[in-house]
Design an enzyme around this catalytic site. Structure first.
Site, PDB file in Angstrom:
ATOM      1  N   ALA A   1      73.132 -17.646 -10.085  1.00 26.21           N
ATOM      2  CA  ALA A   1      73.166 -18.635 -11.154  1.00 26.21           C
ATOM      3  C   ALA A   1      73.794 -19.893 -10.559  1.00 26.21           C
ATOM      4  O   ALA A   1      74.550 -19.812  -9.586  1.00 26.21           O
ATOM      5  CB  ALA A   1      73.998 -18.111 -12.311  1.00 26.21           C
TER       6      ALA A   1
ATOM      7  N   GLY B   1      72.996 -13.807  -9.767  1.00 30.61           N
ATOM      8  CA  GLY B   1      71.832 -13.881 -10.641  1.00 30.61           C
ATOM      9  C   GLY B   1      70.523 -13.721  -9.878  1.00 30.61           C
ATOM     10  O   GLY B   1      69.521 -13.278 -10.442  1.00 30.61           O
TER      11      GLY B   1
ATOM     12  N   GLU C   1      70.060 -10.118  -9.589  1.00 29.91           N
ATOM     13  CA  GLU C   1      69.769  -9.630 -10.942  1.00 29.91           C
ATOM     14  C   GLU C   1      68.340  -9.960 -11.354  1.00 29.91           C
ATOM     15  O   GLU C   1      67.651  -9.148 -11.979  1.00 29.91           O
ATOM     16  CB  GLU C   1      70.784 -10.236 -11.921  1.00 29.91           C
TER      17      GLU C   1
ATOM     18  N   GLU D   1      79.961 -12.164  -7.666  1.00 37.38           N
ATOM     19  CA  GLU D   1      80.585 -12.933  -8.752  1.00 37.38           C
ATOM     20  C   GLU D   1      82.090 -12.776  -8.808  1.00 37.38           C
ATOM     21  O   GLU D   1      82.817 -13.674  -9.230  1.00 37.38           O
ATOM     22  CB  GLU D   1      79.993 -12.513 -10.112  1.00 37.38           C
TER      23      GLU D   1
HETATM   24  C1  HXC Z   1      74.700 -23.737  -6.903  1.00 34.03           C
HETATM   25  C2  HXC Z   1      74.383 -23.265  -4.677  1.00 34.03           C
HETATM   26  C3  HXC Z   1      74.499 -21.888  -4.929  1.00 34.03           C
HETATM   27  C4  HXC Z   1      74.702 -21.470  -6.282  1.00 34.03           C
HETATM   28  C5  HXC Z   1      74.179 -22.171  -2.812  1.00 34.03           C
HETATM   29  N1  HXC Z   1      74.204 -23.396  -3.352  1.00 34.03           N
HETATM   30  N2  HXC Z   1      74.375 -21.220  -3.742  1.00 34.03           N
HETATM   31  N3  HXC Z   1      74.485 -24.181  -5.660  1.00 34.03           N
HETATM   32  N4  HXC Z   1      74.807 -22.427  -7.231  1.00 34.03           N
HETATM   33  N5  HXC Z   1      74.776 -20.171  -6.630  1.00 34.03           N
HETATM   34  C6  HXC Z   1      74.043 -24.669  -2.671  1.00 34.03           C
HETATM   35  C7  HXC Z   1      75.283 -25.066  -1.873  1.00 34.03           C
HETATM   36  O1  HXC Z   1      76.252 -25.648  -2.702  1.00 34.03           O
HETATM   37  C8  HXC Z   1      74.681 -26.033  -0.881  1.00 34.03           C
HETATM   38  O2  HXC Z   1      74.458 -27.275  -1.502  1.00 34.03           O
HETATM   39  C9  HXC Z   1      73.325 -25.454  -0.585  1.00 34.03           C
HETATM   40  O3  HXC Z   1      73.010 -24.589  -1.693  1.00 34.03           O
HETATM   41  C10 HXC Z   1      73.299 -24.629   0.687  1.00 34.03           C
HETATM   42  O4  HXC Z   1      74.312 -23.632   0.605  1.00 34.03           O
HETATM   43  P1  HXC Z   1      75.408 -23.416   1.735  1.00 34.03           P
HETATM   44  O5  HXC Z   1      76.549 -22.709   1.097  1.00 34.03           O
HETATM   45  O6  HXC Z   1      75.718 -24.670   2.463  1.00 34.03           O
HETATM   46  O7  HXC Z   1      74.635 -22.429   2.725  1.00 34.03           O
HETATM   47  P2  HXC Z   1      75.261 -21.319   3.695  1.00 34.03           P
HETATM   48  O8  HXC Z   1      76.513 -21.821   4.343  1.00 34.03           O
HETATM   49  O9  HXC Z   1      74.157 -20.862   4.573  1.00 34.03           O
HETATM   50  O10 HXC Z   1      75.690 -20.111   2.736  1.00 34.03           O
HETATM   51  C11 HXC Z   1      74.683 -19.391   2.024  1.00 34.03           C
HETATM   52  C12 HXC Z   1      75.363 -18.549   0.913  1.00 34.03           C
HETATM   53  C13 HXC Z   1      76.296 -19.440   0.086  1.00 34.03           C
HETATM   54  C14 HXC Z   1      76.154 -17.394   1.572  1.00 34.03           C
HETATM   55  C15 HXC Z   1      74.244 -17.915   0.078  1.00 34.03           C
HETATM   56  O11 HXC Z   1      75.556 -20.582  -0.364  1.00 34.03           O
HETATM   57  C16 HXC Z   1      76.880 -18.775  -1.125  1.00 34.03           C
HETATM   58  O12 HXC Z   1      77.791 -17.952  -1.025  1.00 34.03           O
HETATM   59  N6  HXC Z   1      76.383 -19.134  -2.321  1.00 34.03           N
HETATM   60  C17 HXC Z   1      76.907 -18.662  -3.580  1.00 34.03           C
HETATM   61  C18 HXC Z   1      76.529 -17.234  -3.825  1.00 34.03           C
HETATM   62  C19 HXC Z   1      77.111 -16.715  -5.144  1.00 34.03           C
HETATM   63  O13 HXC Z   1      78.337 -16.692  -5.306  1.00 34.03           O
HETATM   64  N7  HXC Z   1      76.248 -16.359  -6.082  1.00 34.03           N
HETATM   65  C20 HXC Z   1      76.663 -15.852  -7.373  1.00 34.03           C
HETATM   66  C21 HXC Z   1      76.726 -16.999  -8.336  1.00 34.03           C
HETATM   67  S1  HXC Z   1      77.326 -16.476  -9.943  1.00 34.03           S
HETATM   68  P3  HXC Z   1      75.195 -28.629  -1.022  1.00 34.03           P
HETATM   69  O14 HXC Z   1      74.683 -29.667  -1.961  1.00 34.03           O
HETATM   70  O15 HXC Z   1      76.661 -28.373  -1.117  1.00 34.03           O
HETATM   71  O16 HXC Z   1      74.739 -28.791   0.394  1.00 34.03           O
HETATM   72  C22 HXC Z   1      76.005 -15.690 -10.633  1.00 34.03           C
HETATM   73  C23 HXC Z   1      76.125 -14.974 -11.964  1.00 34.03           C
HETATM   74  C24 HXC Z   1      77.189 -15.509 -12.723  1.00 34.03           C
HETATM   75  O17 HXC Z   1      74.942 -15.644 -10.146  1.00 34.03           O
HETATM   76  C25 HXC Z   1      77.489 -14.767 -13.976  1.00 34.03           C
HETATM   77  C26 HXC Z   1      78.748 -15.375 -14.558  1.00 34.03           C
HETATM   78  C27 HXC Z   1      79.025 -15.008 -15.960  1.00 34.03           C
END
Ligand code: HXC
Length: 260
Positions: free
Chosen positions: A66, A111, A114, A134
Protein backbone atom coordinates in the site's frame (compact mmCIF):
# COMPACT_ATOMS: atom_id res chain seq x y z
CA UNK A 1 -11.40 3.45 -20.82
CA UNK A 2 -7.95 4.84 -20.17
CA UNK A 3 -6.39 4.74 -16.72
CA UNK A 4 -3.59 6.65 -14.98
CA UNK A 5 -2.09 3.93 -12.80
CA UNK A 6 -2.80 0.69 -14.63
CA UNK A 7 -2.66 -0.59 -18.21
CA UNK A 8 -5.36 -2.85 -19.60
CA UNK A 9 -5.24 -4.75 -22.84
CA UNK A 10 -7.06 -7.74 -24.25
CA UNK A 11 -5.32 -10.58 -26.04
CA UNK A 12 -8.00 -12.82 -27.52
CA UNK A 13 -10.08 -14.01 -24.56
CA UNK A 14 -7.45 -12.96 -22.00
CA UNK A 15 -7.38 -9.57 -20.25
CA UNK A 16 -3.93 -8.38 -19.17
CA UNK A 17 -3.90 -5.80 -16.38
CA UNK A 18 -0.57 -4.19 -15.47
CA UNK A 19 0.06 -2.12 -12.35
CA UNK A 20 1.87 0.87 -13.78
CA UNK A 21 3.58 3.06 -11.18
CA UNK A 22 7.11 1.71 -11.63
CA UNK A 23 8.66 4.87 -10.10
CA UNK A 24 6.92 3.94 -6.81
CA UNK A 25 7.46 0.17 -7.28
CA UNK A 26 3.76 -0.06 -8.20
CA UNK A 27 2.65 0.99 -4.69
CA UNK A 28 -1.09 0.70 -4.26
CA UNK A 29 -2.73 4.08 -3.65
CA UNK A 30 -6.47 4.87 -3.73
CA UNK A 31 -6.33 5.66 -7.43
CA UNK A 32 -4.89 2.20 -8.17
CA UNK A 33 -7.65 0.58 -6.14
CA UNK A 34 -10.41 2.56 -7.90
CA UNK A 35 -8.93 1.77 -11.32
CA UNK A 36 -8.43 -1.90 -10.54
CA UNK A 37 -12.02 -2.21 -9.31
CA UNK A 38 -13.20 -0.61 -12.56
CA UNK A 39 -10.95 -2.80 -14.74
CA UNK A 40 -11.96 -6.01 -12.99
CA UNK A 41 -15.66 -5.05 -13.25
CA UNK A 42 -15.20 -4.47 -16.99
CA UNK A 43 -13.44 -7.84 -17.31
CA UNK A 44 -16.25 -9.54 -15.40
CA UNK A 45 -18.92 -7.92 -17.60
CA UNK A 46 -17.28 -8.66 -20.95
CA UNK A 47 -18.50 -12.03 -22.20
CA UNK A 48 -15.63 -12.30 -24.67
CA UNK A 49 -13.08 -12.26 -21.80
CA UNK A 50 -12.59 -15.55 -19.98
CA UNK A 51 -9.40 -15.22 -17.91
CA UNK A 52 -7.30 -12.31 -16.63
CA UNK A 53 -3.66 -11.85 -15.67
CA UNK A 54 -2.49 -9.17 -13.23
CA UNK A 55 1.19 -8.22 -13.22
CA UNK A 56 3.46 -5.29 -12.37
CA UNK A 57 5.35 -3.05 -14.77
CA UNK A 58 9.13 -3.05 -14.65
CA UNK A 59 11.33 -5.90 -13.54
CA UNK A 60 11.65 -4.91 -9.91
CA UNK A 61 8.20 -5.09 -8.36
CA UNK A 62 4.75 -6.57 -8.66
CA UNK A 63 3.75 -4.09 -5.93
CA UNK A 64 5.80 -2.94 -2.93
CA UNK A 65 2.71 -2.46 -0.81
CA UNK A 66 0.00 0.00 0.00
CA UNK A 67 1.25 3.52 -0.68
CA UNK A 68 3.07 4.52 2.51
CA UNK A 69 3.26 8.18 1.45
CA UNK A 70 -0.53 8.29 1.07
CA UNK A 71 -1.09 6.65 4.47
CA UNK A 72 1.56 8.50 6.46
CA UNK A 73 -0.53 11.55 7.43
CA UNK A 74 -3.97 10.03 7.20
CA UNK A 75 -5.93 10.47 10.45
CA UNK A 76 -6.86 7.19 12.15
CA UNK A 77 -10.55 8.07 12.23
CA UNK A 78 -10.53 8.36 8.43
CA UNK A 79 -9.16 4.81 8.11
CA UNK A 80 -12.12 3.71 10.24
CA UNK A 81 -14.81 5.94 8.73
CA UNK A 82 -13.83 5.05 5.14
CA UNK A 83 -13.40 1.39 6.16
CA UNK A 84 -10.05 1.78 4.41
CA UNK A 85 -8.92 -1.31 2.45
CA UNK A 86 -12.45 -2.86 2.43
CA UNK A 87 -12.84 -2.26 -1.32
CA UNK A 88 -10.21 -4.86 -2.15
CA UNK A 89 -12.37 -7.62 -0.69
CA UNK A 90 -15.89 -6.30 -1.30
CA UNK A 91 -15.51 -4.77 -4.76
CA UNK A 92 -12.61 -6.64 -6.34
CA UNK A 93 -12.39 -10.17 -4.94
CA UNK A 94 -16.05 -10.87 -4.28
CA UNK A 95 -17.37 -9.43 -7.54
CA UNK A 96 -14.87 -11.21 -9.78
CA UNK A 97 -16.35 -14.65 -10.37
CA UNK A 98 -14.24 -15.33 -13.44
CA UNK A 99 -10.70 -16.66 -13.00
CA UNK A 100 -7.61 -14.49 -12.74
CA UNK A 101 -3.92 -15.13 -12.18
CA UNK A 102 -1.29 -12.98 -10.47
CA UNK A 103 2.02 -13.01 -12.36
CA UNK A 104 4.44 -11.81 -9.68
CA UNK A 105 7.50 -10.26 -11.30
CA UNK A 106 9.47 -8.98 -8.28
CA UNK A 107 8.68 -7.57 -4.83
CA UNK A 108 5.20 -8.46 -3.57
CA UNK A 109 5.28 -6.82 -0.16
CA UNK A 110 2.54 -5.81 2.26
CA UNK A 111 -0.53 -4.93 0.19
CA UNK A 112 1.34 -6.24 -2.89
CA UNK A 113 1.61 -9.70 -1.36
CA UNK A 114 -1.99 -9.42 -0.22
CA UNK A 115 -3.16 -8.43 -3.71
CA UNK A 116 -1.28 -11.36 -5.27
CA UNK A 117 -2.93 -13.70 -2.76
CA UNK A 118 -6.38 -12.40 -3.81
CA UNK A 119 -5.78 -14.00 -7.22
CA UNK A 120 -7.00 -17.52 -7.92
CA UNK A 121 -3.35 -18.54 -8.04
CA UNK A 122 0.09 -17.03 -8.35
CA UNK A 123 2.77 -17.74 -10.93
CA UNK A 124 6.03 -16.24 -9.70
CA UNK A 125 9.21 -15.15 -11.43
CA UNK A 126 12.38 -16.65 -9.97
CA UNK A 127 13.20 -13.10 -8.78
CA UNK A 128 9.94 -12.70 -6.82
CA UNK A 129 10.02 -11.86 -3.13
CA UNK A 130 7.01 -12.05 -0.83
CA UNK A 131 6.62 -10.42 2.56
CA UNK A 132 4.35 -8.75 5.12
CA UNK A 133 6.72 -6.10 6.51
CA UNK A 134 3.97 -3.85 7.92
CA UNK A 135 5.17 -4.44 11.48
CA UNK A 136 8.24 -2.34 10.68
CA UNK A 137 5.88 0.59 10.03
CA UNK A 138 4.09 0.11 13.33
CA UNK A 139 1.06 -1.50 11.74
CA UNK A 140 -0.01 -4.92 10.45
CA UNK A 141 -1.50 -6.39 7.28
CA UNK A 142 -4.76 -4.63 6.37
CA UNK A 143 -5.79 -6.27 3.09
CA UNK A 144 -5.97 -9.92 4.12
CA UNK A 145 -2.33 -10.88 4.71
CA UNK A 146 -2.77 -12.29 8.20
CA UNK A 147 -5.61 -14.50 6.96
CA UNK A 148 -4.66 -15.53 3.41
CA UNK A 149 -0.94 -16.00 4.11
CA UNK A 150 -1.73 -18.16 7.14
CA UNK A 151 -4.15 -20.29 5.12
CA UNK A 152 -1.59 -20.62 2.31
CA UNK A 153 1.66 -21.35 4.17
CA UNK A 154 0.49 -22.31 7.67
CA UNK A 155 0.84 -20.59 11.04
CA UNK A 156 4.57 -21.02 11.66
CA UNK A 157 5.78 -19.34 8.48
CA UNK A 158 3.00 -16.72 8.41
CA UNK A 159 3.64 -15.78 12.01
CA UNK A 160 7.39 -15.58 11.48
CA UNK A 161 6.96 -13.42 8.38
CA UNK A 162 4.48 -11.05 10.04
CA UNK A 163 6.51 -10.73 13.26
CA UNK A 164 9.94 -10.28 11.65
CA UNK A 165 8.99 -8.75 8.30
CA UNK A 166 11.36 -11.16 6.55
CA UNK A 167 10.85 -11.85 2.86
CA UNK A 168 10.28 -15.26 1.32
CA UNK A 169 12.01 -15.90 -2.02
CA UNK A 170 10.33 -17.61 -4.96
CA UNK A 171 11.76 -21.06 -4.20
CA UNK A 172 10.53 -21.00 -0.62
CA UNK A 173 7.17 -19.64 -1.80
CA UNK A 174 6.78 -22.61 -4.15
CA UNK A 175 7.84 -25.12 -1.48
CA UNK A 176 5.37 -23.48 0.93
CA UNK A 177 2.44 -23.64 -1.55
CA UNK A 178 2.12 -19.86 -1.71
CA UNK A 179 2.60 -20.00 -5.49
CA UNK A 180 1.55 -22.55 -8.09
CA UNK A 181 4.75 -22.36 -10.09
CA UNK A 182 8.06 -20.49 -10.47
CA UNK A 183 9.43 -19.60 -13.91
CA UNK A 184 12.39 -17.52 -15.11
CA UNK A 185 11.56 -13.80 -15.05
CA UNK A 186 12.05 -13.57 -18.83
CA UNK A 187 9.33 -16.20 -19.37
CA UNK A 188 6.87 -15.01 -16.74
CA UNK A 189 4.41 -13.02 -18.81
CA UNK A 190 4.36 -15.48 -21.69
CA UNK A 191 3.85 -18.38 -19.28
CA UNK A 192 1.07 -16.61 -17.37
CA UNK A 193 -0.71 -15.58 -20.58
CA UNK A 194 -0.44 -19.13 -21.95
CA UNK A 195 -1.88 -20.53 -18.73
CA UNK A 196 -4.68 -17.96 -18.94
CA UNK A 197 -5.36 -18.97 -22.55
CA UNK A 198 -5.68 -22.59 -21.44
CA UNK A 199 -8.23 -21.57 -18.80
CA UNK A 200 -10.02 -19.35 -21.32
CA UNK A 201 -10.38 -22.35 -23.66
CA UNK A 202 -12.38 -24.28 -21.03
CA UNK A 203 -16.19 -24.18 -20.77
CA UNK A 204 -16.68 -20.78 -19.04
CA UNK A 205 -19.45 -21.81 -16.67
CA UNK A 206 -17.41 -24.80 -15.52
CA UNK A 207 -14.45 -22.46 -14.88
CA UNK A 208 -16.56 -20.29 -12.56
CA UNK A 209 -17.95 -23.35 -10.78
CA UNK A 210 -14.49 -24.90 -10.32
CA UNK A 211 -13.28 -21.61 -8.82
CA UNK A 212 -16.27 -21.42 -6.46
CA UNK A 213 -15.74 -24.99 -5.29
CA UNK A 214 -12.06 -24.60 -4.51
CA UNK A 215 -12.71 -21.31 -2.71
CA UNK A 216 -15.44 -22.97 -0.66
CA UNK A 217 -12.75 -25.18 0.89
CA UNK A 218 -11.55 -22.09 2.78
CA UNK A 219 -14.98 -21.10 4.03
CA UNK A 220 -16.82 -24.26 5.05
CA UNK A 221 -16.62 -27.51 6.96
CA UNK A 222 -15.67 -30.60 4.90
CA UNK A 223 -19.27 -31.85 5.02
CA UNK A 224 -20.68 -28.51 3.76
CA UNK A 225 -17.92 -28.23 1.15
CA UNK A 226 -18.60 -31.71 -0.20
CA UNK A 227 -22.31 -30.92 -0.45
CA UNK A 228 -21.56 -27.62 -2.22
CA UNK A 229 -19.29 -29.49 -4.64
CA UNK A 230 -21.93 -32.11 -5.45
CA UNK A 231 -24.65 -29.50 -5.94
CA UNK A 232 -22.49 -27.44 -8.30
CA UNK A 233 -21.52 -30.60 -10.18
CA UNK A 234 -25.24 -31.30 -10.58
CA UNK A 235 -25.84 -27.75 -11.84
CA UNK A 236 -23.05 -28.19 -14.42
CA UNK A 237 -24.56 -31.52 -15.46
CA UNK A 238 -27.61 -29.57 -16.68
CA UNK A 239 -25.53 -27.23 -18.85
CA UNK A 240 -25.37 -27.28 -22.63
CA UNK A 241 -21.58 -27.28 -22.38
CA UNK A 242 -21.63 -30.54 -20.40
CA UNK A 243 -23.67 -32.19 -23.17
CA UNK A 244 -21.31 -30.76 -25.78
CA UNK A 245 -18.15 -31.65 -23.81
CA UNK A 246 -19.06 -35.29 -23.42
CA UNK A 247 -20.32 -35.57 -27.01
CA UNK A 248 -17.12 -33.97 -28.31
CA UNK A 249 -15.03 -36.45 -26.29
CA UNK A 250 -16.87 -39.42 -27.77
CA UNK A 251 -16.60 -37.93 -31.29
CA UNK A 252 -12.86 -37.23 -30.73
CA UNK A 253 -13.07 -33.51 -31.52
CA UNK A 254 -12.63 -30.29 -29.51
CA UNK A 255 -15.76 -28.97 -27.78
CA UNK A 256 -17.43 -25.77 -28.92
CA UNK A 257 -18.65 -23.90 -25.85
CA UNK A 258 -21.75 -21.79 -25.36
CA UNK A 259 -20.91 -20.70 -21.81
CA UNK A 260 -24.19 -21.99 -20.43
C1 HXC B 1 5.10 4.29 -1.42
C2 HXC B 1 7.03 3.28 -2.15
C3 HXC B 1 6.67 2.08 -1.53
C4 HXC B 1 5.41 2.03 -0.85
C5 HXC B 1 8.58 1.80 -2.49
N1 HXC B 1 8.23 3.07 -2.72
N2 HXC B 1 7.66 1.16 -1.75
N3 HXC B 1 6.25 4.38 -2.09
N4 HXC B 1 4.67 3.16 -0.81
N5 HXC B 1 4.95 0.91 -0.26
C6 HXC B 1 8.97 4.08 -3.46
C7 HXC B 1 10.17 4.62 -2.68
O1 HXC B 1 9.78 5.60 -1.77
C8 HXC B 1 11.03 5.15 -3.81
O2 HXC B 1 10.52 6.39 -4.24
C9 HXC B 1 10.79 4.17 -4.93
O3 HXC B 1 9.55 3.51 -4.64
C10 HXC B 1 11.88 3.12 -5.03
O4 HXC B 1 12.01 2.48 -3.77
P1 HXC B 1 13.40 2.33 -3.01
O5 HXC B 1 13.08 2.11 -1.57
O6 HXC B 1 14.33 3.43 -3.33
O7 HXC B 1 13.96 0.98 -3.66
P2 HXC B 1 14.94 -0.10 -2.99
O8 HXC B 1 16.01 0.57 -2.20
O9 HXC B 1 15.35 -1.02 -4.08
O10 HXC B 1 14.03 -0.91 -1.95
C11 HXC B 1 12.95 -1.71 -2.44
C12 HXC B 1 12.02 -2.07 -1.25
C13 HXC B 1 11.66 -0.81 -0.47
C14 HXC B 1 12.76 -3.08 -0.34
C15 HXC B 1 10.80 -2.79 -1.83
O11 HXC B 1 11.13 0.16 -1.39
C16 HXC B 1 10.63 -1.01 0.60
O12 HXC B 1 10.92 -1.56 1.67
N6 HXC B 1 9.39 -0.55 0.36
C17 HXC B 1 8.32 -0.59 1.33
C18 HXC B 1 7.80 -1.98 1.52
C19 HXC B 1 6.68 -2.02 2.57
O13 HXC B 1 6.93 -1.68 3.73
N7 HXC B 1 5.48 -2.39 2.16
C20 HXC B 1 4.34 -2.47 3.05
C21 HXC B 1 3.60 -1.17 2.99
S1 HXC B 1 2.22 -1.16 4.14
P3 HXC B 1 11.37 7.75 -4.15
O14 HXC B 1 10.45 8.79 -4.69
O15 HXC B 1 11.73 7.93 -2.71
O16 HXC B 1 12.57 7.48 -5.00
C22 HXC B 1 1.05 -2.10 3.39
C23 HXC B 1 -0.25 -2.46 4.09
C24 HXC B 1 -0.55 -1.50 5.08
O17 HXC B 1 1.16 -2.54 2.31
C25 HXC B 1 -1.72 -1.85 5.94
C26 HXC B 1 -1.78 -0.81 7.04
C27 HXC B 1 -3.05 -0.78 7.79
Amino acid sequence: MSYETILVETRGAVTLITLNRPQALNALNSKVLAELIDAFAAYEADHTQLCAVLTGSGEKAFAAGADIKEMADKPAVDFYLEDHFSGWQSDLVKRTRKPWIAAVNGFALGGGCELAMMADFIIAADSAKFGQPEIKLGVAPGMGGSQRLTRAVGKAKAMEMCLTGRMMDAGEAERSSLVARVVPLADLLEDALKTAETIASMPPMAAIANKEMVNAAYETTLEQGLLFERRLFQVLAASEDKAEGMKAFVEKRPGVWKGR
